[in-house]
Design a protein around this motif. Structure first.
Motif, PDB file in Angstrom:
ATOM      1  N   LEU A 107      69.008  39.511 -17.205  1.00 29.53           N
ATOM      2  CA  LEU A 107      69.861  40.693 -17.273  1.00 29.53           C
ATOM      3  C   LEU A 107      71.263  40.296 -16.809  1.00 29.53           C
ATOM      4  CD1 LEU A 107      69.857  43.730 -17.905  1.00 29.53           C
ATOM      5  CD2 LEU A 107      69.328  44.157 -15.507  1.00 29.53           C
ATOM      6  N   PRO A 108      72.118  39.873 -17.759  1.00 23.84           N
ATOM      7  CA  PRO A 108      73.447  39.386 -17.390  1.00 23.84           C
ATOM      8  C   PRO A 108      74.235  40.402 -16.557  1.00 23.84           C
ATOM      9  CG  PRO A 108      72.968  38.894 -19.692  1.00 23.84           C
ATOM     10  CD  PRO A 108      71.861  39.793 -19.197  1.00 23.84           C
ATOM     11  N   ARG A 109      74.939  39.894 -15.544  1.00 26.20           N
ATOM     12  CA  ARG A 109      75.791  40.714 -14.671  1.00 26.20           C
ATOM     13  C   ARG A 109      74.998  41.881 -14.068  1.00 26.20           C
ATOM     14  NH1 ARG A 109      81.175  39.636 -15.084  1.00 26.20           N
ATOM     15  NH2 ARG A 109      81.815  41.777 -14.639  1.00 26.20           N
ATOM     16  N   LYS A 110      73.795  41.559 -13.632  1.00 27.09           N
ATOM     17  CA  LYS A 110      72.842  42.577 -13.175  1.00 27.09           C
ATOM     18  C   LYS A 110      73.387  43.503 -12.098  1.00 27.09           C
ATOM     19  CE  LYS A 110      69.022  41.258 -10.959  1.00 27.09           C
ATOM     20  NZ  LYS A 110      67.608  40.834 -10.728  1.00 27.09           N
ATOM     21  N   PRO A 111      74.048  43.017 -11.042  1.00 28.79           N
ATOM     22  CA  PRO A 111      74.492  43.945  -9.998  1.00 28.79           C
ATOM     23  C   PRO A 111      75.455  45.022 -10.494  1.00 28.79           C
ATOM     24  CG  PRO A 111      74.616  41.681  -9.240  1.00 28.79           C
ATOM     25  CD  PRO A 111      74.373  41.613 -10.705  1.00 28.79           C
ATOM     26  N   LEU A 112      76.129  44.731 -11.612  1.00 27.60           N
ATOM     27  CA  LEU A 112      77.127  45.675 -12.132  1.00 27.60           C
ATOM     28  C   LEU A 112      76.579  46.564 -13.239  1.00 27.60           C
ATOM     29  CD1 LEU A 112      80.199  43.272 -12.191  1.00 27.60           C
ATOM     30  CD2 LEU A 112      79.581  44.949 -10.440  1.00 27.60           C
ATOM     31  N   ALA A 113      75.288  46.424 -13.558  1.00 24.95           N
ATOM     32  CA  ALA A 113      74.681  47.254 -14.594  1.00 24.95           C
ATOM     33  C   ALA A 113      74.816  48.725 -14.235  1.00 24.95           C
ATOM     34  CB  ALA A 113      73.213  46.883 -14.766  1.00 24.95           C
ATOM     35  N   ASP A 114      75.249  49.530 -15.192  1.00 21.51           N
ATOM     36  CA  ASP A 114      75.490  50.947 -14.933  1.00 21.51           C
ATOM     37  C   ASP A 114      74.175  51.723 -14.840  1.00 21.51           C
ATOM     38  OD1 ASP A 114      77.516  53.348 -15.038  1.00 21.51           O
ATOM     39  OD2 ASP A 114      75.870  53.850 -16.405  1.00 21.51           O
ATOM     40  N   LYS A 118      77.178  54.704 -11.941  1.00 18.30           N
ATOM     41  CA  LYS A 118      77.487  53.822 -10.820  1.00 18.30           C
ATOM     42  C   LYS A 118      76.811  52.473 -11.019  1.00 18.30           C
ATOM     43  CE  LYS A 118      77.959  57.533  -7.384  1.00 18.30           C
ATOM     44  NZ  LYS A 118      77.441  58.071  -6.101  1.00 18.30           N
ATOM     45  N   PRO A 119      77.442  51.376 -10.577  1.00 20.93           N
ATOM     46  CA  PRO A 119      76.791  50.069 -10.672  1.00 20.93           C
ATOM     47  C   PRO A 119      75.512  50.033  -9.834  1.00 20.93           C
ATOM     48  CG  PRO A 119      79.130  49.831 -10.158  1.00 20.93           C
ATOM     49  CD  PRO A 119      78.794  51.282  -9.999  1.00 20.93           C
ATOM     50  N   MET A 120      74.563  49.232 -10.285  1.00 19.07           N
ATOM     51  CA  MET A 120      73.287  49.138  -9.575  1.00 19.07           C
ATOM     52  C   MET A 120      73.479  48.773  -8.112  1.00 19.07           C
ATOM     53  SD  MET A 120      69.771  47.149 -10.541  1.00 19.07           S
ATOM     54  CE  MET A 120      70.544  45.588 -10.914  1.00 19.07           C
ATOM     55  N   GLY A 180      69.242  43.319  -3.769  1.00 15.90           N
ATOM     56  CA  GLY A 180      70.253  44.043  -4.530  1.00 15.90           C
ATOM     57  C   GLY A 180      69.796  44.598  -5.852  1.00 15.90           C
ATOM     58  N   ASP A 181      68.503  44.431  -6.167  1.00 15.24           N
ATOM     59  CA  ASP A 181      68.013  44.901  -7.469  1.00 15.24           C
ATOM     60  C   ASP A 181      66.923  45.955  -7.330  1.00 15.24           C
ATOM     61  OD1 ASP A 181      65.981  43.318  -6.538  1.00 15.24           O
ATOM     62  OD2 ASP A 181      65.932  41.951  -8.248  1.00 15.24           O
ATOM     63  N   VAL A 182      66.985  46.740  -6.245  1.00 14.74           N
ATOM     64  CA  VAL A 182      65.993  47.802  -6.027  1.00 14.74           C
ATOM     65  C   VAL A 182      66.709  49.151  -5.871  1.00 14.74           C
ATOM     66  CG1 VAL A 182      64.079  46.438  -5.135  1.00 14.74           C
ATOM     67  CG2 VAL A 182      65.923  47.088  -3.585  1.00 14.74           C
ATOM     68  N   PRO A 183      67.323  49.642  -6.946  1.00 14.51           N
ATOM     69  CA  PRO A 183      68.111  50.880  -6.835  1.00 14.51           C
ATOM     70  C   PRO A 183      67.287  52.112  -6.514  1.00 14.51           C
ATOM     71  CG  PRO A 183      67.842  50.252  -9.140  1.00 14.51           C
ATOM     72  CD  PRO A 183      67.339  49.100  -8.316  1.00 14.51           C
ATOM     73  N   ASP A 223      85.495  49.977  -4.657  1.00 11.14           N
ATOM     74  CA  ASP A 223      85.938  51.131  -5.445  1.00 11.14           C
ATOM     75  C   ASP A 223      85.075  52.359  -5.199  1.00 11.14           C
ATOM     76  OD1 ASP A 223      87.975  49.643  -6.531  1.00 11.14           O
ATOM     77  OD2 ASP A 223      86.973  49.285  -8.455  1.00 11.14           O
ATOM     78  N   HIS A 224      83.845  52.150  -4.772  1.00 10.23           N
ATOM     79  CA  HIS A 224      82.952  53.265  -4.488  1.00 10.23           C
ATOM     80  C   HIS A 224      82.822  53.528  -2.986  1.00 10.23           C
ATOM     81  CE1 HIS A 224      81.799  52.525  -8.690  1.00 10.23           C
ATOM     82  NE2 HIS A 224      81.406  53.780  -8.686  1.00 10.23           N
TER      83      HIS A 224
END
Length: 244
Positions: free
Chosen positions: A17-24, A28-30, A101-104, A61-62
């Protein structure tokens, strides 16, 4: 035990999943969604430890706090160790809690549960696990099993972690979830240790701590938070937020 410094390691590179932390995820990004859940746990200040300016800027930014760390860290533990030194150089926080960082969708109470075992003075690391209810998941080596025994204080002491199905015999099987609360000294010790034989064999970093004689205790939670590794996972996370 009343507070911890919560650090979320995030690296931009991801193959599935490219650029995963920034996935919307619903605007909001993940990585920001994870940050919000960590804040809701209300156990101390929260920061993102990242290796890319796009993640850094998205968090800021958030309204979140982010620190830039080296890009060549071998693991999230190494990254949070560097970040802890940057954020809290005076060592005011005795506990560093590492949230993936991948458990929203992680529940705040699950984050607090990883912190809870450190109420026992002999525990070096706290973590979480949940009982398997699906035998297919139990038998899948991608789902890590925790071999534990009750510690007499409402949690379990970890004896081993494995990709095999263990222990043998009747009784529950526990799925380990890789969220850790480190005592500051334990984290410093851990990152200085070389990779251990069982760690390399099982491809499980936490075995390095056990092989070095460190104590890991786990709290049992009701269910495992879904991690986001694929586009399909991302769609499920978006759907979950839309229904909330």
């Amino acid at each position: 035990m009343t507070a911890a410094l919560v650090i979320i390691p995030a690296r931009l590179a991801a193959t599935r999943l490219p650029r995963k932390p920034l996935a919307d995820i619903c605007g909001k990004p993940m990585i920001v969604r994870v940050l919000e859940q960590a804040r809701n746990a209300d156990i101390g200040p929260v920061a993102v430890a990242c290796d890319d300016k796009d993640i850094f800027e998205a968090v800021q930014d958030h309204g979140g706090k982010a620190v830039m760390t080296r890009a060549d860290h071998a693991s999230g533990s190494d990254r949070i160790h560097e970040a802890a030194g940057l954020i809290d150089p005076d060592g005011k926080h005795d506990v560093i809690l590492n949230v993936q960082g991948d458990v929203p969708l992680i529940a705040p109470e699950a984050i607090r549960a990883a912190f809870a075992p450190l109420a026992i003075a002999d525990v070096d690391l706290g973590t979480i696990m949940t009982e398997f209810t699906n035998t297919a998941f139990r038998d899948d080596p991608n789902f890590v099993k925790a071999v534990t025994t009750p510690n007499g204080h409402g949690h379990h002491r970890a004896l081993y972690f494995t990709r095999a199905v263990a222990p043998h015999g009747d009784g529950p099987y526990y799925h380990h979830i890789g969220i850790y609360a480190y005592r500051r000294a334990a984290l410093a010790k851990f990152v200085q240790l070389p990779p251990s034989p069982l760690e390399q064999r099982e491809k499980l970093e936490q075995l390095r701590a056990l092989e070095a004689g460190m104590r890991i205790d786990a709290s049992v939670i009701d269910s495992a938070p879904m991690d986001v590794n694929t586009p399909e996972d991302l769609e499920r996370a978006r759907a979950a937020y839309q229904t909330n």
